[in-house]
Design a protein around this motif. Structure first.
Motif: not given
Length: 190
Positions: A117-138
């Protein structure tokens, strides 16, 4: 063949994250954990206070200095607390709202899930929201687990491939070596 000269006495060129640690140093993000001798302490865990410095230097560059702290943002970060300026600026930029109850928990270690969370907010900004998870990556980050979408996006961006065996280890504490890899990849440090 002669050994490759290294910056830190505790990070030989054969260490798995050697290149990333040296890139982090060369980018001016860290000077290590000891000046004499020069050491990085790669297996030491990262605290939330230390992480605030790493993230903001990754975002703004090595010469960045945050505004002076007020001591009024988090109950557990009064003036004089280590990294208070950095912690308050991280909150000001919307990267964190703390750990709950008006606190930041500066001495707590950071988990791999929290780091996503910290990395992606730092990289993309405070309003960034990632795509919905699939639950199949890990295998250990099923749909609905804490930070599932953030962790999957970190993988989609090539910042992480997990901790091995098809897992991410979301509850494991982040080491300084892992932090170097995360920062170099997330912020494309040279």
């Amino acid at each position: 063949m002669a050994p490759v000269p290294t910056i830190f006495t505790d990070v030989p060129s054969t260490y798995w994250a050697w290149e990333y640690i040296e890139r982090l140093y060369n980018a001016g993000i860290t000077s290590g954990c000891s000046a004499s001798p020069m050491m990085y302490c790669p297996e030491t865990t990262v605290t939330r206070a230390q992480m605030s410095i790493f993230i903001l230097r990754g975002v703004h560059g090595s010469s960045y200095i945050p505004p002076a702290a007020t001591g009024t943002v988090f109950t557990d970060v009064p003036l004089g607390t280590f990294a208070a300026d950095w912690i308050e600026q991280l909150a000001s930029e919307g990267v964190t709202a703390g750990c709950g109850g008006g606190n930041y928990c500066p001495d707590a270690t950071i988990t791999r899930a929290q780091m996503a969370i910290f990395l992606l907010r730092g990289e993309h900004g405070s309003s960034y929201a990632p795509p919905t998870a699939t639950g199949t990556v890990f295998g250990d980050v099923p749909l609905g687990s804490f930070a599932d979408a953030w962790i999957e996006q970190l993988a989609a961006e090539g910042v992480t491939s997990g901790c091995g065996g098809g897992n991410y280890c979301p509850d494991a504490n982040v080491t300084r070596a892992e932090m170097a890899v995360f920062l170099v990849r997330a912020f494309s440090l040279p």
